[in-house]
Motif scaffolding. Structure first.
Motif, PDB file in Angstrom:
ATOM      1  N   GLU A   1      -5.828  -2.385  12.757  1.00  0.00           N
ATOM      2  CA  GLU A   1      -4.483  -1.825  12.655  1.00  0.00           C
ATOM      3  C   GLU A   1      -3.489  -2.965  12.707  1.00  0.00           C
ATOM      4  O   GLU A   1      -3.732  -3.999  13.326  1.00  0.00           O
ATOM      5  N   GLY A   2      -2.383  -2.788  12.033  1.00  0.00           N
ATOM      6  CA  GLY A   2      -1.356  -3.822  12.016  1.00  0.00           C
ATOM      7  C   GLY A   2      -0.486  -3.667  10.783  1.00  0.00           C
ATOM      8  O   GLY A   2      -0.476  -2.619  10.126  1.00  0.00           O
ATOM      9  N   CYS A   3       0.231  -4.730  10.438  1.00  0.00           N
ATOM     10  CA  CYS A   3       1.148  -4.669   9.302  1.00  0.00           C
ATOM     11  C   CYS A   3       0.582  -5.479   8.140  1.00  0.00           C
ATOM     12  O   CYS A   3      -0.424  -6.184   8.266  1.00  0.00           O
ATOM     13  N   LEU A   4       1.252  -5.386   7.004  1.00  0.00           N
ATOM     14  CA  LEU A   4       0.745  -6.013   5.782  1.00  0.00           C
ATOM     15  C   LEU A   4       0.746  -7.529   5.856  1.00  0.00           C
ATOM     16  O   LEU A   4       0.063  -8.187   5.069  1.00  0.00           O
ATOM     17  N   GLN A   5       1.500  -8.096   6.791  1.00  0.00           N
ATOM     18  CA  GLN A   5       1.542  -9.549   6.901  1.00  0.00           C
ATOM     19  C   GLN A   5       0.304 -10.117   7.604  1.00  0.00           C
ATOM     20  O   GLN A   5       0.135 -11.330   7.672  1.00  0.00           O
ATOM     21  N   GLU A   6      -0.555  -9.237   8.134  1.00  0.00           N
ATOM     22  CA  GLU A   6      -1.743  -9.691   8.844  1.00  0.00           C
ATOM     23  C   GLU A   6      -2.940  -9.725   7.886  1.00  0.00           C
ATOM     24  O   GLU A   6      -3.214  -8.763   7.181  1.00  0.00           O
ATOM     25  N   ARG A   7      -3.647 -10.842   7.922  1.00  0.00           N
ATOM     26  CA  ARG A   7      -4.734 -11.054   6.971  1.00  0.00           C
ATOM     27  C   ARG A   7      -5.817  -9.986   7.081  1.00  0.00           C
ATOM     28  O   ARG A   7      -6.297  -9.465   6.065  1.00  0.00           O
ATOM     29  N   VAL A   8      -6.198  -9.624   8.304  1.00  0.00           N
ATOM     30  CA  VAL A   8      -7.283  -8.663   8.463  1.00  0.00           C
ATOM     31  C   VAL A   8      -6.908  -7.326   7.847  1.00  0.00           C
ATOM     32  O   VAL A   8      -7.758  -6.618   7.296  1.00  0.00           O
ATOM     33  N   VAL A   9      -5.629  -6.955   7.919  1.00  0.00           N
ATOM     34  CA  VAL A   9      -5.175  -5.702   7.318  1.00  0.00           C
ATOM     35  C   VAL A   9      -5.257  -5.790   5.806  1.00  0.00           C
ATOM     36  O   VAL A   9      -5.753  -4.871   5.141  1.00  0.00           O
ATOM     37  N   ARG A  10      -4.800  -6.896   5.233  1.00  0.00           N
ATOM     38  CA  ARG A  10      -4.854  -7.036   3.779  1.00  0.00           C
ATOM     39  C   ARG A  10      -6.295  -7.070   3.290  1.00  0.00           C
ATOM     40  O   ARG A  10      -6.634  -6.460   2.268  1.00  0.00           O
ATOM     41  N   ASP A  11      -7.144  -7.760   4.015  1.00  0.00           N
ATOM     42  CA  ASP A  11      -8.551  -7.809   3.613  1.00  0.00           C
ATOM     43  C   ASP A  11      -9.168  -6.421   3.628  1.00  0.00           C
ATOM     44  O   ASP A  11      -9.940  -6.051   2.729  1.00  0.00           O
ATOM     45  N   THR A  12      -8.834  -5.641   4.649  1.00  0.00           N
ATOM     46  CA  THR A  12      -9.388  -4.292   4.759  1.00  0.00           C
ATOM     47  C   THR A  12      -8.896  -3.407   3.616  1.00  0.00           C
ATOM     48  O   THR A  12      -9.654  -2.639   3.023  1.00  0.00           O
ATOM     49  N   ILE A  13      -7.607  -3.522   3.292  1.00  0.00           N
ATOM     50  CA  ILE A  13      -7.056  -2.734   2.179  1.00  0.00           C
ATOM     51  C   ILE A  13      -7.775  -3.070   0.885  1.00  0.00           C
ATOM     52  O   ILE A  13      -8.177  -2.190   0.112  1.00  0.00           O
ATOM     53  N   CYS A  14      -7.955  -4.351   0.626  1.00  0.00           N
ATOM     54  CA  CYS A  14      -8.624  -4.769  -0.608  1.00  0.00           C
ATOM     55  C   CYS A  14     -10.087  -4.340  -0.632  1.00  0.00           C
ATOM     56  O   CYS A  14     -10.653  -4.076  -1.700  1.00  0.00           O
ATOM     57  N   ALA A  15     -10.712  -4.250   0.543  1.00  0.00           N
ATOM     58  CA  ALA A  15     -12.134  -3.918   0.600  1.00  0.00           C
ATOM     59  C   ALA A  15     -12.393  -2.437   0.421  1.00  0.00           C
ATOM     60  O   ALA A  15     -13.375  -2.043  -0.233  1.00  0.00           O
ATOM     61  N   ILE A  16     -11.540  -1.582   1.000  1.00  0.00           N
ATOM     62  CA  ILE A  16     -11.870  -0.154   1.013  1.00  0.00           C
ATOM     63  C   ILE A  16     -11.001   0.696   0.098  1.00  0.00           C
ATOM     64  O   ILE A  16     -11.319   1.868  -0.129  1.00  0.00           O
ATOM     65  N   MET A  17      -9.932   0.128  -0.436  1.00  0.00           N
ATOM     66  CA  MET A  17      -9.042   0.928  -1.270  1.00  0.00           C
ATOM     67  C   MET A  17      -9.106   0.450  -2.709  1.00  0.00           C
ATOM     68  O   MET A  17      -8.891  -0.728  -2.997  1.00  0.00           O
ATOM     69  N   GLU A  18      -9.376   1.385  -3.596  1.00  0.00           N
ATOM     70  CA  GLU A  18      -9.428   1.048  -5.010  1.00  0.00           C
ATOM     71  C   GLU A  18      -8.051   0.575  -5.470  1.00  0.00           C
ATOM     72  O   GLU A  18      -7.034   1.198  -5.187  1.00  0.00           O
ATOM     73  N   GLY A  19      -8.012  -0.548  -6.144  1.00  0.00           N
ATOM     74  CA  GLY A  19      -6.739  -1.080  -6.622  1.00  0.00           C
ATOM     75  C   GLY A  19      -5.952  -1.813  -5.568  1.00  0.00           C
ATOM     76  O   GLY A  19      -4.765  -2.077  -5.758  1.00  0.00           O
ATOM     77  N   GLY A  20      -6.597  -2.155  -4.443  1.00  0.00           N
ATOM     78  CA  GLY A  20      -5.881  -2.810  -3.362  1.00  0.00           C
ATOM     79  C   GLY A  20      -5.324  -4.157  -3.766  1.00  0.00           C
ATOM     80  O   GLY A  20      -4.147  -4.458  -3.557  1.00  0.00           O
ATOM     81  N   ARG A  21      -6.157  -5.009  -4.360  1.00  0.00           N
ATOM     82  CA  ARG A  21      -5.694  -6.342  -4.748  1.00  0.00           C
ATOM     83  C   ARG A  21      -4.651  -6.253  -5.857  1.00  0.00           C
ATOM     84  O   ARG A  21      -3.681  -7.010  -5.877  1.00  0.00           O
TER      85      ARG A  21
END
Length: 923
Positions: free
Chosen positions: A886-906
Motif C-alpha cells: 500500500e502507498g502512493c504512486l511515487q513509491e517503487r513497490v506500488v508502481r511495480d505491483t501495478i505493472c505486475a498485476i494490472m493489464e496496461g499498467g506500464r
C-alpha cells in the motif's frame, strides 16, 4: 502538517531554492554581518515557523552547511521546542554553469556535504565555494546530465531573471538546453513571464516551480525570507523520487504558492479514515485486516478472488447500507451478509465476525461497529484523551456514504424510479424534511375529512326535527287559543328566559377555577442549573437574570389567582342578586299563575294541562337541538374550507418536490457533457396503474376498460394523452379524482363508465379510501440521455445505449454531485478504455477535490491517470485476504505491483509521465 494522519500522498510546502551563510551573499545589505551570525538551529526554526515542510539547501557552488543543518535537525527533533514542527532537508547546490547560467541541483535526502563536493568536482567547478561569480568548465547540457547521473534533479534557477536560461541563452544554445531530457522543471520568479517562442515551438513542458531564493533570516524587511514563496508538491513522503515524479506530472502534482489556490491539503469534512475486519471467513481470520484510507482518491487493486469486492460489501454492512441494494441484486449479495455454517456453505461471516469503521465528521472521529452477535456498541466518539464514548443515533442518517457496485449502476440505468430514489438522497433536496411536512399536512387533511363526516352524520336528523318542531308549534297555537292564553304565553316566555339564564350561568360557573389552573400550567419549570457554572461570570449573570424573571412571573401568577377569586365572587354575587331581582319574582309569579291555571283546568275538567307543558318542553328541546345543529353546520362549513385549503397546500408541497428535483438535476449536470437527465412531472407511467388500483382496491386486469393504463386508454389513458405538461397533468388528475367521487355518489347513474359494476364498486368504497385517493399524485419520472461521443453535442435515450454506455452515463451522474464518501466497486466493467479515460478518469480528478473516493478496480488507467493518492493491492494467501502493498504512486513497490498485476499498467504510466524514466535513476 504535523496533524496529518492520513495514509497515502498529500501536498507538501516545498522551498526548492534557499541559501545559508555558506553563500557569500547571504544577508546582503546593511545588516549583512549580523544576519550571517544566524545559527543552524535558528535557521531551521525560521523555516519551521514559516510552516515549510521541505527545504532544498542550495547555496552558491557549495554544500558547506548541509551536514551542520542535519545535525542541528537531529538535536531539534530530540528537544522539540515550542516552535518545532517536522521538516525534511534535501541537500542541493546552486551551480553557476559555464556561460553564467544558474542551475539548481537537488539530491536525495541521505546525501551530505561530501556528495555536493563530489558533484562540483564532476562538473569541473574550481572557483570559490559560496561565490556565484565563478562558473563550471562544463556546459549547461553536460552539467544537467551529470546531476541526473548522480540521482539528482536539475532545475534551471530563476529562469526568467538574471542568470536564467531564458535571459542568458539564445538561438542554438537555447534550443540545445530546451531539448535536454534531464530537465522536467524550472524556477520562474514571475508566473506571468512570457516564455520564448522556441519554448512553444519545441513543445517543451517544464513544470513551473517557485522558490524563495531566500538570502535573509526571518523578519528581514524588504527581502525574500523563509516562507515568502514556495511550491506545493504532492508526494507520499518527501523523497527525491517523489519530487521527480511530481515534476513530470506538472500541475497535477506541483503548484505555485502565488496562485490563488488556498490550502491544497483541504479535504471533505466527511471521510472514512479506516476499515477493519476481524474473523470473517476469508478476511481477518488470523489477524485483523485493516485499510487506512486517504481523504481523496483511494484505489484497491488485486487479482480475481483477492477480496476486493468483499471488503466493499463488509463496509456496506458496517455502515448499515444493505437496504439500498436493489431487490434484483439481493440474492447476489446475500453471501456477504450470511453466516457460514459449513464448508459447503457460501456464507462469508463467522459467529465472531466484527467490522469497525473510523469515520471523520466535522472535525471529530467516530468509531462505527458491527458484529455478528449484535452486542458491539454501534457508535462511539473519540474524546480528547483518546478514549471512546458511546453516542446515540442512526448510522445511515448520521454518517453519509454512497456505495455502488457495477451491477447496481447498471440496474439504475434500467430503472428510472430507482435512480430517482438516489436523486432524493441528495441533501439539496431534503427529502426527509419534505416527507415530514407532507405527512403532517396529509394527517391534517384526513382528520378534517373524518371530522366533517362525523358532523354530517350528526346532521342527518335535522330535516326530521324541523318537521316535528313545526307540528309541536301548531299544537301549541291550538291549545293557547282555547283560553288563558296570556297565562300560558307568559309562562312559556318566562320558562325560556329561566333556561337561558341557567345556561348562561353554567357557561362561566367554573371560570375562576379555569384561571387558577391556567396560572399553574403556564408557570415555567425551574431551569436545570447543573449545566451552568456559577464560576463563569456569563453563566452567573444569566442565572441571576432568570431568577428575576421567575420572581416577576410568580407575581403575575398570584395576580391571576386573585383575579380568579374575584371572578368566583362575581359569580356568587350575581347569582344572589338574580335570586332577589324583580325578574326572578316575575318568573316565580308566572309559574304560580300557571300552576293555578293547571289546577283550575283540572278542577273544571277542561282537559289534561300537562300536555301543554310537555309540548312547551318538547318545543324548547327541539329548538335547542336545531340551534346546536346550526352551529354544527357552520362548523362543518369551516372544516370543509380548511380541508380545501389543506389540499391546496398539499398540491404546493408536491410541486415543491418536483421543483427541488429539477433544480438539483440542473445544477448537478449543468456542465456535464456525457449525460443529461430531465425530470418528467408525474411521469411514472410504469407504476401509475398499480398505484391507482391499490387505491380503488381492484386487482390487475379487473375493470380494464374503465381503469385502463397510460398506453391503452381508460381513465389513466386519458390522464396521459397528448400534452403532458405539469399544469395539464394536474388539471387532468383533478378531473379524474372528481369523476371517481361522482361514481362514489352514483351521480348521473355513473355517466361515462363503460361497466356499471365499476360504478357500483366505487360506490362501495369506504370514504377513507376516497380521501387517500385525493392525496394521490403519480410519482415523477426521469428521462435519461447520454452523449455517444462524450462531447455534449448529441444526446440519445439511455435505453438505446450499450451496457457500457448505460453504465458510463449513470457513473457520470453519480460522480457529478455530493460531498459524502463515494465507494465504487469495479465501475469500469463494460466500459472500453476510451470511456474510462474520457469519462471516469477526468471526473475522478475533479470530484476527489470535494469528496473522498474509494474505487475497487482492475483498470490501471483509473489508478495511474486518475492520480490515486492511495493504492492498496490485495492478494490471497493461506485462505484469506492480505495486503500485498500500500502507498502512493511515487513509491517503487506500488508502481511495480501495478505493472505486475494490472493489464496496461506500464502503458498507463507511460501515458501519464510521457516516458518511462521511473526506475532508470536508481538501478
Amino acid at each position: 502538517m504535523s496533524e496529518w494522519r492520513w495514509n497515502g500522498s498529500r501536498w507538501w510546502r516545498f522551498d526548492l531554492h534557499t541559501h545559508t551563510p555558506a553563500s557569500d551573499d547571504y544577508g546582503r545589505g546593511p545588516q549583512q554581518e549580523q544576519s550571517r551570525l544566524i545559527t543552524p538551529r535558528q535557521w531551521l526554526l525560521d523555516w519551521m515557523c514559516a510552516e515549510i515542510d521541505c527545504v532544498a539547501i542550495t547555496d552558491h557552488n557549495c554544500g558547506g552547511w548541509i551536514d551542520t543543518l542535519k545535525q542541528a535537525l537531529v538535536e531539534l527533533e530530540q528537544e522539540r521546542p515550542a516552535e518545532y514542527r517536522p521538516i525534511h532537508l534535501f541537500p542541493g547546490v546552486e551551480i553557476s554553469v559555464n556561460g553564467g547560467i544558474h542551475l539548481l541541483a537537488v539530491l536525495p535526502c541521505d546525501r551530505r556535504t561530501a556528495d555536493i563536493d563530489g558533484l562540483l568536482g564532476a562538473v569541473r567547478f574550481s572557483g570559490k565555494k559560496g561565490s556565484s561569480d565563478d562558473v563550471t568548465s562544463r556546459t549547461f547540457f553536460e552539467v544537467v546530465n551529470i546531476i541526473v547521473a548522480a540521482d539528482g534533479i536539475a532545475i534551471p534557477a530563476h529562469a526568467d531573471r538574471d542568470s536564467g536560461v531564458f535571459t542568458m541563452m539564445r538561438g542554438t544554445t537555447l534550443e540545445q538546453g530546451l531539448k535536454s531530457k534531464g530537465i522536467s522543471g524550472m524556477e520562474l520568479a514571475d508566473s506571468a513571464f512570457q516564455k520564448p517562442q522556441l519554448y512553444a515551438d519545441l513543445k517543451v513542458k517544464w513544470t513551473e516551480v517557485v522558490g524563495s531564493d531566500s538570502h535573509h533570516p526571518a523578519g528581514t524587511e524588504g527581502h525574500m525570507c523563509p516562507g515568502s514563496r514556495f511550491s506545493w508538491v504532492k508526494m507520499g513522503s518527501p523523497t527525491i523520487e517523489g519530487l521527480r515524479l511530481a515534476l513530470l506530472d506538472g500541475q497535477l502534482s506541483v503548484r505555485r504558492s502565488d496562485e490563488p489556490i488556498g490550502d491544497l491539503n483541504w479535504h471533505a469534512e466527511n471521510a472514512i479514515e479506516s476499515f477493519e475486519a476481524t474473523a470473517a471467513y476469508y478476511m481477518g481470520r488470523s489477524q485483523p485486516f485493516r485499510i487506512d484510507m486517504n481523504p481523496w482518491l483511494n484505489t484497491i487493486i488485486g487479482g480475481r478472488g483477492t477480496g476486493k469486492s468483499t471488503s466493499v460489501e463488509f463496509l456496506r454492512l458496517a455502515l448499515r447500507r444493505t437496504a439500498e441494494l436493489p431487490k434484483t441484486l439481493s440474492a447476489d449479495f446475500l453471501k456477504y451478509h450470511k453466516l457460514s455454517v459449513s464448508r459447503e456453505d457460501d456464507g462469508l461471516l463467522t459467529d465472531r465476525s466484527h467490522f469497525t469503521v473510523v469515520y471523520r465528521k466535522n472535525g471529530s472521529r467516530y468509531r462505527i461497529q458491527w458484529n455478528q452477535t449484535g452486542n458491539a456498541v454501534p457508535i462511539e466518539v473519540e474524546q480528547q484523551d483518546g478514549t471512546w464514548m458511546p453516542e446515540p443515533g442512526d448510522i445511515a442518517q448520521r454518517f453519509p456514504v454512497r456505495i455502488y457496485s457495477q451491477k447496481q449502476v447498471f440496474e439504475l440505468a434500467k430503472a428510472p424510479l430507482a435512480l430517482l430514489s438516489i436523486v432524493d438522497q441528495a441533501p439539496e433536496i431534503g427529502k426527509h424534511s419534505w416527507q415530514e411536512k407532507r405527512r403532517t399536512e396529509e394527517a391534517k387533511y384526513l382528520s378534517l375529512r373524518s371530522k366533517a363526516r362525523e358532523i354530517q352524520l350528526s346532521l342527518a336528523d335535522e330535516s326530521r326535527l324541523q318537521g316535528e318542531l313545526e307540528d309541536v308549534r301548531r299544537k301549541l297555537i291550538v291549545f293557547e287559543k282555547a283560553g288563558h292564553a296570556d297565562v300560558l304565553k307568559d309562562y312559556q316566555r318566562r320558562l325560556k328566559q329561566l333556561r337561558a339564564v341557567e345556561l348562561w350561568e353554567t357557561s362561566w360557573s367554573g371560570a375562576g377555577e379555569t384561571i387558577r389552573q391556567a396560572a399553574d400550567d403556564i408557570f415555567p419549570d425551574p431551569l436545570d442549573g447543573t449545566i451552568f457554572s456559577s464560576d463563569a461570570p456569563e453563566d452567573a449573570s444569566l442565572l441571576k437574570e432568570i431568577a428575576v424573571l421567575r420572581t416577576r412571573f410568580e407575581q403575575y401568577v398570584r395576580e391571576l389567582k386573585r383575579v380568579a377569586d374575584g371572578v368566583d365572587g362575581l359569580f356568587r354575587t350575581g347569582q344572589a342578586k338574580r335570586r332577589e331581582s324583580g325578574w326572578r319574582r316575575a318568573v316565580d309569579s308566572a309559574s304560580e299563575r300557571y300552576n293555578e291555571l293547571v289546577e283550575r283546568l283540572r278542577s273544571e275538567g277542561a282537559g289534561e294541562p300537562s300536555e301543554y307543558a310537555e309540548l312547551v318542553k318538547r318545543a324548547q328541546a327541539l329548538e335547542t337541538r336545531l340551534e346546536e345543529m346550526g352551529a354544527l353546520r357552520h362548523e362543518m362549513t369551516s372544516i370543509e374550507g380548511q380541508a380545501v385549503e389543506c389540499f391546496r397546500r398539499l398540491v404546493e408541497i408536491r410541486r415543491e418536490l418536483t421543483g427541488l428535483r429539477r433544480s438539483f438535476l440542473d445544477r448537478a449536470l449543468r456542465d456535464n457533457r456525457y449525460v443529461r437527465i430531465d425530470l418528467i412531472p408525474y411521469g411514472s407511467r410504469e407504476t401509475v396503474e398499480a398505484d391507482f388500483r391499490a387505491l380503488v382496491r381492484r386487482d390487475a386486469g379487473v375493470f380494464a376498460k374503465d381503469i385502463g393504463s397510460p398506453d391503452t386508454g381508460g381513465m389513466l389513458g386519458d390522464l396521459y394523452s397528448g400534452d403532458c405538461s405539469q399544469q395539464v397533468l394536474e388539471e387532468r388528475l383533478e378531473s379524474l379524482k372528481a369523476r371517481v367521487h361522482s361514481y362514489a355518489k352514483d351521480e348521473a347513474n355513473g355517466g361515462g363508465a363503460k361497466d356499471r359494476r365499476f360504478v357500483e364498486h366505487i360506490a362501495n368504497l369506504l370514504p377513507e379510501d376516497l380521501d387517500h385517493l385525493d392525496l394521490w399524485f403519480p410519482e415523477d419520472s426521469l428521462k435519461v440521455q447520454y452523449s455517444p461521443h462524450a462531447d455534449g453535442t448529441e444526446f440519445r435515450s439511455i435505453q438505446e445505449g450499450s451496457p457500457g454506455q448505460k453504465t458510463a452515463a449513470l457513473l457520470a451522474f453519480l460522480l457529478s454531485y455530493g460531498e459524502e464518501p463515494l465507494v465504487l466497486d469495479q465501475p469500469e466493467d463494460d466500459l472500453d478504455n476510451r470511456l474510462i479515460y474520457d469519462l471516469i478518469v477526468w471526473q475522478l480528478r475533479d470530484v476527489k477535490q470535494r469528496r473522498q473516493i474509494i474505487v475497487i478496480t482492475h483498470n490501471a488507467n483509473i489508478v495511474v491517470n486518475g492520480d490515486a493518492e492511495l493504492v492498496v493491492a490485495l492478494v490471497a494467501g493461506g485462505g484469506e485476504t492480505h495486503k500485498e502493498c500500500e502507498g502512493c504512486l511515487q513509491e517503487r513497490v506500488v508502481r511495480d505491483t501495478i505493472c505486475a498485476i494490472m493489464e496496461g499498467g506500464r502503458l498507463a504510466f507511460d501515458q501519464r509521465y510521457h516516458r518511462i524514466v521511473l526506475e532508470e535513476h536508481s538501478v
